[in-house]
Write a protein that holds these residues in place. Sequence first.
Motif: not given
Length: 125
Positions: A20, A24, A55, A59, A63, A76, A79-80, A102-103, A106-107
Amino acid sequence: MKAKWQKIGQHLDVLWWVVVIVGGLIIPMLKKQPLIHFGHMKKAFFVGWLLFTLNGFASLWLGYRLAQRAGHWWKLFVMPILFFITAYQFAPKYTWYFALFYLGVSYLTWSIKRSSLNLSKGGQQ
């Protein structure tokens, strides 16, 4: 044997935070470093390889790891948010949108892995 696996799990949790921080904070700062020169491929290398590929895989892994360890959902966003704050200061404007990417990655990884774990345990959808 169980204690050994718990120790490995603790190291992987530390590794989660390292990924992270690197993804990030450190990678977005590389754009402004005068020591990194790639000639004409400078921007393409930075965006294509470091931001999108490294990245992006980070991600995915974050996740997956979060779902596997049944971690807190708010992780979650770590990092974003760190990436956005750092990219806002050090990277070009067009890289800010990678935080949403990235969000999303990972989601999606977290939700797919979490639902597959529930189905394998006999849970309902």
